[in-house]
Design a protein around this motif. Structure first.
Motif, PDB file in Angstrom:
ATOM      1  N   HIS A 160       4.291  -6.190 -14.907  1.00 17.39           N
ATOM      2  CA  HIS A 160       5.500  -5.814 -15.652  1.00 17.39           C
ATOM      3  C   HIS A 160       6.284  -7.054 -16.073  1.00 17.39           C
ATOM      4  O   HIS A 160       6.807  -7.118 -17.190  1.00 17.39           O
ATOM      5  CB  HIS A 160       6.368  -4.896 -14.797  1.00 17.39           C
ATOM      6  N   TYR A 161       6.350  -8.040 -15.189  1.00 14.26           N
ATOM      7  CA  TYR A 161       7.053  -9.277 -15.518  1.00 14.26           C
ATOM      8  C   TYR A 161       6.271 -10.084 -16.543  1.00 14.26           C
ATOM      9  O   TYR A 161       6.861 -10.688 -17.449  1.00 14.26           O
ATOM     10  CB  TYR A 161       7.300 -10.091 -14.244  1.00 14.26           C
ATOM     11  N   VAL A 162       4.950 -10.074 -16.423  1.00 15.48           N
ATOM     12  CA  VAL A 162       4.108 -10.784 -17.394  1.00 15.48           C
ATOM     13  C   VAL A 162       4.231 -10.145 -18.776  1.00 15.48           C
ATOM     14  O   VAL A 162       4.333 -10.849 -19.791  1.00 15.48           O
ATOM     15  CB  VAL A 162       2.636 -10.800 -16.926  1.00 15.48           C
ATOM     16  N   ASN A 163       4.241  -8.825 -18.832  1.00 12.08           N
ATOM     17  CA  ASN A 163       4.357  -8.136 -20.126  1.00 12.08           C
ATOM     18  C   ASN A 163       5.668  -8.501 -20.831  1.00 12.08           C
ATOM     19  O   ASN A 163       5.690  -8.793 -22.027  1.00 12.08           O
ATOM     20  CB  ASN A 163       4.295  -6.620 -19.925  1.00 12.08           C
ATOM     21  N   ALA A 164       6.778  -8.453 -20.086  1.00 13.65           N
ATOM     22  CA  ALA A 164       8.075  -8.805 -20.672  1.00 13.65           C
ATOM     23  C   ALA A 164       8.109 -10.287 -21.046  1.00 13.65           C
ATOM     24  O   ALA A 164       8.631 -10.661 -22.105  1.00 13.65           O
ATOM     25  CB  ALA A 164       9.197  -8.474 -19.696  1.00 13.65           C
ATOM     26  N   ALA A 165       7.534 -11.129 -20.175  1.00 17.02           N
ATOM     27  CA  ALA A 165       7.519 -12.570 -20.440  1.00 17.02           C
ATOM     28  C   ALA A 165       6.748 -12.896 -21.718  1.00 17.02           C
ATOM     29  O   ALA A 165       7.168 -13.758 -22.513  1.00 17.02           O
ATOM     30  CB  ALA A 165       6.911 -13.309 -19.254  1.00 17.02           C
ATOM     31  N   ASN A 166       5.637 -12.207 -21.948  1.00 18.86           N
ATOM     32  CA  ASN A 166       4.829 -12.482 -23.145  1.00 18.86           C
ATOM     33  C   ASN A 166       5.583 -12.147 -24.429  1.00 18.86           C
ATOM     34  O   ASN A 166       5.424 -12.834 -25.451  1.00 18.86           O
ATOM     35  CB  ASN A 166       3.512 -11.703 -23.080  1.00 18.86           C
ATOM     36  N   ILE A 167       6.392 -11.100 -24.397  1.00 18.47           N
ATOM     37  CA  ILE A 167       7.205 -10.769 -25.576  1.00 18.47           C
ATOM     38  C   ILE A 167       8.206 -11.887 -25.851  1.00 18.47           C
ATOM     39  O   ILE A 167       8.419 -12.293 -27.004  1.00 18.47           O
ATOM     40  CB  ILE A 167       7.939  -9.431 -25.367  1.00 18.47           C
ATOM     41  N   ILE A 168       8.820 -12.393 -24.785  1.00 19.49           N
ATOM     42  CA  ILE A 168       9.811 -13.466 -24.943  1.00 19.49           C
ATOM     43  C   ILE A 168       9.136 -14.767 -25.379  1.00 19.49           C
ATOM     44  O   ILE A 168       9.654 -15.485 -26.245  1.00 19.49           O
ATOM     45  CB  ILE A 168      10.577 -13.669 -23.615  1.00 19.49           C
ATOM     46  N   ILE A 169       7.958 -15.070 -24.813  1.00 16.13           N
ATOM     47  CA  ILE A 169       7.225 -16.282 -25.197  1.00 16.13           C
ATOM     48  C   ILE A 169       6.847 -16.233 -26.681  1.00 16.13           C
ATOM     49  O   ILE A 169       6.951 -17.238 -27.410  1.00 16.13           O
ATOM     50  CB  ILE A 169       5.968 -16.452 -24.318  1.00 16.13           C
ATOM     51  N   LYS A 170       6.438 -15.064 -27.161  1.00 13.71           N
ATOM     52  CA  LYS A 170       6.120 -14.930 -28.598  1.00 13.71           C
ATOM     53  C   LYS A 170       7.366 -15.193 -29.439  1.00 13.71           C
ATOM     54  O   LYS A 170       7.300 -15.870 -30.476  1.00 13.71           O
ATOM     55  CB  LYS A 170       5.574 -13.535 -28.892  1.00 13.71           C
ATOM     56  N   ALA A 171       8.501 -14.672 -28.982  1.00 14.38           N
ATOM     57  CA  ALA A 171       9.755 -14.909 -29.714  1.00 14.38           C
ATOM     58  C   ALA A 171      10.088 -16.398 -29.749  1.00 14.38           C
ATOM     59  O   ALA A 171      10.515 -16.933 -30.778  1.00 14.38           O
ATOM     60  CB  ALA A 171      10.887 -14.122 -29.070  1.00 14.38           C
ATOM     61  N   ILE A 172       9.869 -17.087 -28.617  1.00 15.12           N
ATOM     62  CA  ILE A 172      10.136 -18.525 -28.556  1.00 15.12           C
ATOM     63  C   ILE A 172       9.211 -19.270 -29.511  1.00 15.12           C
ATOM     64  O   ILE A 172       9.644 -20.136 -30.281  1.00 15.12           O
ATOM     65  CB  ILE A 172       9.963 -19.040 -27.108  1.00 15.12           C
TER      66      ILE A 172
END
Length: 592
Positions: free
Chosen positions: A54-66
């Protein structure tokens, strides 16, 4: 008016003995077997690996935004959990070289949680056209507000609250243990800051960014959030709190180090939850209560957004201390007014019976302080207390002592309320002023109908003074840290102690006590009248809490009084508290 309480030994849950070879310690550990558990967590991201996806899924969305240079706005809350959650996620995202990152926390006048209009204004001011909005410590019950945002705004909700039966927000992702974790798992009860810290550090790990000081920073702020939000100290949370206690002494953070120094702490000394809970956290929390949340955030983000100028950090820390002094002054004024109102409304000065619940209102009370006032009135009267402020629509905060369920009481009055929320011991609400008297009466009826035990002092062990001054017990006391919700400070009962002398200093009453083994100095902060009626040579039974307290460069044992039972019937009649040590006797008294 006389309060009643029951002294009751905690139930024995285990037959295992400790390795301390101490009878009192063994008695405590058999009642609190979790104190024998060893720490096996070395990083916040090590906790509950079954939920890492769950943390990885949310993190990947934020990393893509970055990577796509999408601007990010972090939306927090004005309490310590919300401020620390905002700080750790903002710091982690900045650490991986994100370019456009902003944060926003509402004032208490704005109200709790995400506000679409305000977020749109923030985006406009920052010239963000299609930002990613990340909520921390809020958002799970804000489906309607999130739906008001423009379609170009993407949203990730990170929270640790329940949705309270409301529809979940439609957004990119919901990262909330109350949604994905099992209720019996430790992860279910973590703080909002811990959710944000795990997410932030997961982003750093996935982007191969290693920064041990940033990890320490996330641990320290998570520790502050756990204590301030009274998160239950299950095994995982307690271990994370232990990491935080260690990280405090090695963290390079100009703002926090300055605040610790001005609060009287010397680095290299033993740190205790007592110091954090009662000395440090109130100074940060005061900024949110006094509508100066930007001041608190400036200090928490001192390592990120300012230079390493020790003079500037000391000046900033001093501003927080002055803000807390102003909060204390305002709190005392409102407390006196609320106490007088309680006496007028419920005639507590002329009646032998307590009201089942207390609801008081004054239009000009500060919203940020009434929760503390409600807590102090709860300590005095041992019943649920709600303090309200406002003119036409009243907003309030409530507290309840052990044995009561405040949320359940508010739910039974929901037909009179505009909105409400909270849990067993604390809650908030709003209602129309025209419903005030009806609400006051109905809440009293709800609690008047409850016949179960109301106020219980749980005893962890009965000991002599020599027992608790023994070096083995003192070593165990250090091991028993960190204290907090579900790992409350120890209650030790001392029987047949003689009062040698009493004196006052500041806001505390001090008792010099002796039994046939040794003597001890015990303090009672903001002692009520019944404590001052105790006289020299009187024999009492007393419940005390031993603590390790930092003072003037040294961590020393301190003993705080909880409750007492006199052996002199004449004095007992004058006492405000009537103590029972037999449950059947207590129930019989309550039913009469």
């Amino acid at each position: 008016m006389q309060l009643e309480e029951l002294w009751e030994d905690r139930p024995v849950l285990s037959d295992k003995s400790s390795s301390f070879n101490n009878v009192v310690v063994d008695s405590i550990c058999k009642r609190r077997p979790h104190l024998l558990e060893m720490c096996d967590i070395f990083n916040i991201t090590d906790t509950s690996p079954q939920y890492n996806e769950h943390y990885v899924n949310a993190a990947n969305i934020i990393i893509k935004a970055i990577n796509d240079c999408t601007p990010i706005i972090i939306v927090g809350d004005y309490d310590v959990d919300g401020m620390t959650a905002t700080s750790v996620l903002y710091s982690c995202i900045k650490a991986v070289d994100a370019t456009d990152v902003a944060w926003w926390i509402p004032s208490r006048d704005d109200g709790y949680g995400i506000n679409a209009e305000k977020v749109i204004d923030i985006a406009h001011d920052c010239m963000f056209t299609a930002p990613l909005i990340i909520t921390v410590d809020n958002g799970i019950a804000a489906a309607e507000e999130i739906a008001k945002l423009p379609p170009s705004f993407k949203v990730i909700v990170t929270d640790h609250h329940l949705a309270d039966g409301k529809e979940l927000p439609k957004c990119e992702y919901i990262l909330n243990p109350k949604v994905f974790a099992k209720e019996e798992d430790d992860e279910y009860m973590i703080s909002g800051c811990m959710v944000a810290a795990k997410l932030g550090l997961t982003i750093c790990n996935l982007m191969k960014h290693k920064d041990y000081d940033l990890t320490n920073y996330c641990e320290v702020l998570t520790g502050l959030s756990i204590l301030s939000d009274m998160i239950p100290m299950n095994k995982t949370v307690r271990n994370v709190m232990s990491l935080a206690m260690i990280a405090f002494n090695v963290l390079e953070h100009p703002g926090l180090r300055a605040l610790m120094t001005l609060s009287g702490f010397r680095y290299g000394s033993d740190l205790t939850t007592n110091f954090l809970s009662f000395i440090l956290i109130p100074k940060i929390n005061a900024t949110g209560r006094m509508n100066k949340v930007d001041l608190g955030m400036k200090l928490l983000l001192d390592r990120v957004d300012t230079s390493d100028n020790n003079k500037d950090s000391l000046l900033l820390a001093n501003e927080l201390i002055n803000c807390n002094r102003s909060r204390k002054t305002l709190e005392d004024i409102i407390l006196n007014e609320a106490f007088d109102l309680t006496c007028q409304i419920y005639r507590t000065d002329s009646s032998d019976e307590l009201p089942p619940a207390i609801v008081v209102h004054k239009s000009n009370w500060a919203t940020g302080v009434i929760g503390i006032v409600a807590a102090r009135l709860t300590d005095i009267f041992k019943v649920p207390v709600i303090c309200l402020t406002g003119e036409d629509v009243l907003h309030g905060s409530g507290r309840a002592p052990e044995g009561y369920d405040l949320y359940d009481g508010l739910e039974q009055c929901k037909d009179l309320l505009i909105q409400f929320g909270g849990h067993r011991v604390a809650g908030g609400l709003s209602l129309d002023k025209t419903k005030l008297v009806e609400f006051r009466n109905k809440l009293a009826e709800v609690y008047a109908s409850q016949k179960d035990i109301k106020y219980v002092v749980h005893i962890d062990a009965t000991a002599t003074i020599k027992d608790i001054k023994d070096v083995t017990f003192q070593l165990f006391l250090k091991r028993a840290e960190p204290f907090g919700n579900m790992n409350e400070p120890l209650n030790i009962r001392l029987n047949n102690v003689k009062i040698i002398n009493t004196y006052t200093k500041g806001e505390s009453l001090y008792l010099i006590l002796a039994d046939n083994t040794d003597n001890i100095l015990v303090s009672k902060y903001r002692a009520d009248d019944e404590w001052h009626k105790l006289v020299s040579q009187e024999i009492i039974d007393i419940v005390i809490t031993p603590n390790l307290t930092y003072f003037s460069g040294t961590t020393l044992p301190e003993y705080r009084a909880v409750s007492f039972k006199t052996h002199n019937d004449e004095t007992a009649d004058l006492s405000k508290v009537k103590v029972f040590t037999n449950e059947e006797e207590y129930k019989k008294h309550c039913n009469n």
